[in-house]
Design an enzyme around this catalytic site. Structure first.
Site: not given
Ligand code: BGC
Ligand code: BGC
Length: 835
Positions: A338, A538
């Site tokens: 990621d 997020e």
């Protein structure tokens, strides 16, 4: 408290004082609602408590292909091999770099788009895809030319692209309980990606969300492994095609990514990128439930999670990445990291992390860190710190995926089937699938006196700031990373919820009037109020409690006013998670949890209204895939919990003819909430509990009005020596993740007089000059000051321990009003630290 339901409704038998006695007496004999029993873990859990299921991918290793890979590998230089491991972001890399370094792949992150313009038209995406392809193609390869591939987050449709079909976010899809629909959504998404020449989707998210305070809750299908497991393989098949079929990864198909392996949805307190404290069995049986079906369906990529599991950061977790995923489950595709996630492994930085590759990562997602990372990885490959066999295995997996995806034969992106057929983006067929998904995702929580379905031939008032706001109904990961800064014009094919209502009502001979604040001239027959969370993505969406909008109760006020005027009220609630909305429920006759439906707002009217013949057109089908809280402090609240005590249980959802008497619910607000943990430090006059706005001697602070009563502070610096105002939090904040994600400190301000001397904005002892900006700011007008967090980090602030997130100081005279202070995502150059 006990919850009961029946065919004709539900009621609450309450002992708590705040609940009046209920309407149960008038109800038929109760039976438990949402009686879906907690199910055991999905099948095939092996006897060894640590082992993962021995599933096998339906895309088997092909010896002929492996032989070809052997040949390609034999001709590659070590530089070329390392290039395959590095994935830069288009915001920080050029086609020229791709020619020079021969990267295996690139990505466009949530905030990245061609030419730095997030609203770039689809044609620019296709052109850029060609530019990278051609540059890579013309590189001086030692042996075979290895095609580059491009990945994006098409997580609810190809939603980075203006004009694409935007599906409900996964939380809404979870409520549809319709795996076949999920497959169709995958197919449409892949087709729309192919139109813009993109090969690879970082989807599906298989998070099993256990604490809804998590800012990514909406990216998960459910809190329960059952739904996630039933969807995982379907989404993969939709995106990639059926293994073994002639069109597997062929025309109009893309590579899928199961993410984030593993445990992303189970971090302590729902903290994004945090620590998952599960046992090995919980990790496998709850959080890992989506992976066996995804692997079996032939998913070609898995993304490592930022989070920690079994005590270790996933990017460095050899046991889970190598032994379990590639070993027990025989996953034969590639593992991608990621966004700089490798940099969080102990001993690593964003520009050096042999530990991640050695643990089993195959591709580093290295948005802006690619250059340093390429150099260090090359040195480590040459020195043997990364063993040659591991390097070759990583490259083999990448080549295998490229061969399976036919990238060696496909040619430049613009020459492929579907490429450039922009009229198919958001085509009626595609949007019809999305509209069906919207209809099926809506969960009816309350329907007093059979208010729904409404008669369309009526005078309908449509209120709330979500009514005519496609951005708000779509949520994060929509055109921009945070899904903010959008207008309806950014959705050329999309439809707002209001527009859908207007269409339905007008067709039946009624009238629909939009009035955001709920004011009206002629009393309407019914009011629909569309409101909810503003978009986030997020960590920006992490919340200390589940209370809906603690600092702005305007939607509630609107509902109350309408109800007091005797107008029946329907709430359509937009949110990325179940939330504590007891006051709003009390003020509504009917209440629909709509989650984040995406671009096809018309799907809402489909179920709210009867057809012209007076009969219902579509029934409500949605069933909660997340438990709905009764109190705002019920962060972890999941089916099967020992003291499970929801307001609406997992599986709950009325159909139209189910009448429900929801009694008055407690409106007692929750205590405190972790101070400022949601990145909002000062808003609408309120500071989080325990925070202070402290002036030094000589500065005066006065409360004044901006949008509401006393919601702003007026600071006056007298100019007699250095003076400061400090915003302090009771406990130091850890904002290192925010700093890594390029968030900024934002202050809304209005200069009245001055400044007559230098001014600086500080954080925890370090400061950044802002004199020029304040001098240049037009007087008496609201402005936003944006300081990248990186500026403070670079100047030496420890971003993991920030006790003073804002200091405003000057030795000159200055009169300045300050309203909101928050952390936010903004498109500003990260290295501009003198403002
Ligand atoms: C997110 C991923 C995403 C990646 C690329 C990360 O911050 O966690 O889900 O795929 O960025 O945008
Ligand atoms: C996101 C990216 C985004 C970036 C913004 C990351 O955490 O996943 O997609 O573009 O932050 O800086």
């Amino acid at each position: 408290m006990i919850y009961f339901g029946s065919k004709s409704g539900w009621c609450v038998l309450a002992t708590a004082a705040f609940l009046a006695s209920t309407a149960c007496a008038t109800q038929p004999a109760p039976e438990p609602i949402a009686a879906l029993p907690a199910e055991p873990a999905p099948a095939a859990a092996p006897a060894d408590p640590n082992a993962w299921p021995a599933v096998r991918s339906r895309v088997a290793i092909d010896p002929a292909q492996e032989a070809r890979i052997d040949q390609i590998l034999a001709r590659m230089t070590v530089e070329e091999k390392v290039g395959q491991l590095i994935q830069p972001d288009i915001s920080a890399v050029t086609p020229e770099d791709a020619r020079k370094y021969k990267f295996g792949s690139i990505l466009a992150g949530g905030n990245s788009a061609p030419g730095g313009n997030e609203k770039s038209p689809p044609v620019d995406w296709l052109k850029l895809a060609d530019a990278f392809w051609n540059a890579n193609n013309s590189a001086a390869w030692a042996g075979d030319t290895i095609p580059i591939m491009w990945g994006v987050d098409a997580v609810h449709g190809h939603a980075n692209i203006p004009g694409a079909t935007i599906f409900p976010q996964n939380i809404g899809l979870g409520a549809t309980r319709n795996p076949e629909l999920i497959k169709k959504i995958g197919e449409v998404t892949a087709r729309e990606m192919a139109i813009t020449g993109i090969d690879w989707d970082f989807s599906p998210t298989l998070a099993v969300v256990r604490d809804d305070r998590w800012g990514r809750s909406y990216e998960g299908f459910s809190e329960d492994p059952e739904v996630v497991a039933s969807y995982a393989g379907k989404m993969v098949e939709g995106l990639q095609g059926e293994p073994g079929s002639p069109n597997f990864l062929g025309a109009g198909r893309v590579i899928a990514t199961a993410k984030h392996f593993v445990g992303d949805g189970g971090t302590d307190k729902g903290k994004d990128q945090g620590d998952n404290l599960s046992t090995p069995q919980q990790l496998r049986d709850i959080h890992g439930a989506g992976y066996p079906p995804a692997v079996e369906a032939g998913v070609q990529a898995v993304m490592a999670s930022y989070s920690r599991a079994l005590g270790q950061k996933m990017h460095g977790h050899k046991e889970l990445l190598t032994d379990r995923l590639k070993g027990d489950m025989a996953f034969n595709g590639l593992i991608v990291g990621d966004w700089n996630g490798h940099g969080q492994v102990p001993g690593c930085t964003n520009t050096s992390c042999p530990a991640a590759i050695n643990a089993g990562l195959d591709i580093f997602m290295a948005p802006d860190s690619w250059k340093g990372l390429y150099e260090s990885t090359l040195a480590q490959a040459k020195s043997g710190e990364i063993p040659a066999a591991r390097l070759d295995d990583a490259v083999r997996r990448i080549l295998r995926v490229k061969l399976r995806a036919h990238l060696f034969e496909k040619g430049a992106p613009s020459t492929r089937p579907l490429a450039g057929q922009f009229n198919l983006l958001g085509s009626p067929d595609h949007r019809a699938v999305a509209r069906q998904a919207v209809r099926e995702s809506l969960v009816l929580l309350k329907n007093q006196n059979h208010l729904l379905p409404l008669v369309a031939k009526a005078s309908v008032l449509v209120a709330g700031d979500g009514a005519d706001n496609i951005g708000k109904q779509s949520g994060g990961w929509t055109i921009t990373w945070q899904g903010t800064d959008l207008t309806n014009k950014d959705f050329p094919q999309g439809q707002s919820i209001y527009s859908g209502i207007k269409e339905a009502v007008t067709a039946a001979g009624g009238t629909a009037t939009l009035s955001v604040d709920g004011k009206y001239r002629r009393k309407p027959d019914v009011a629909i109020v569309v409101f909810g969370e503003n978009p986030y993505a997020e960590m920006v969406g992490d919340r200390p409690t589940l209370e809906f909008s603690p600092s702005d109760k305007s939607a509630l006020e609107t509902l109350k006013k309408l109800k007091a005027a005797g107008i029946p009220t329907v709430s359509v609630f937009l949110s990325g998670r179940p939330m504590w909305v007891n006051p709003e429920l009390n003020a509504s006759d009917a209440f629909v949890a709509a989650f984040l439906p995406g671009s096809e707002g018309g799907g809402v009217a489909d179920v709210l209204f009867r057809g012209p013949d007076g009969r219902a057109r579509f029934d409500f089908k949605g069933k909660l895939s997340f438990s709905w809280p009764k109190r705002a402090d019920q962060g972890p609240l999941n089916r099967g919990d020992a003291n499970y005590d929801p307001l609406f249980a997992y599986g709950y959802g009325l159909s139209q003819d189910e009448h429900s008497e929801v009694p008055q619910l407690s409106e007692e607000r929750p205590e405190g909430g972790a101070a400022g943990a949601d990145g909002v430090f000062f808003a609408r006059g309120a500071l989080p509990t325990g925070w202070t706005f402290a002036p030094s001697d000589g500065v005066t602070v006065r409360a004044i009005d901006r949008r509401g009563q006393e919601d702003t502070r007026l600071l006056t610096f007298s100019g007699t020596g250095e003076q400061a105002v400090r915003l302090t939090s009771p406990q130091p904040l850890d904002i290192s993740r925010e700093s890594n994600a390029e968030l900024s400190l934002q202050v809304e301000y209005r200069v009245q007089t001055g400044p007559t001397g230098p001014v600086a904005v500080g954080m925890e002892g370090v400061s950044v000059p802002v004199t020029q900006t304040l001098r240049g700011a037009p007087k008496n007008q609201w402005q936003t000051l944006t300081v990248p967090l990186r500026c403070f980090a670079r100047a030496g602030a420890d971003m993991a321990k920030i006790g003073t997130p804002l200091v405003l100081k000057t030795s000159g005279k200055l009169t300045i009003a300050v309203s909101d202070v928050r952390l936010a995502s903004a498109q500003v150059p990260q290295d501009r630290c003198s403002l």
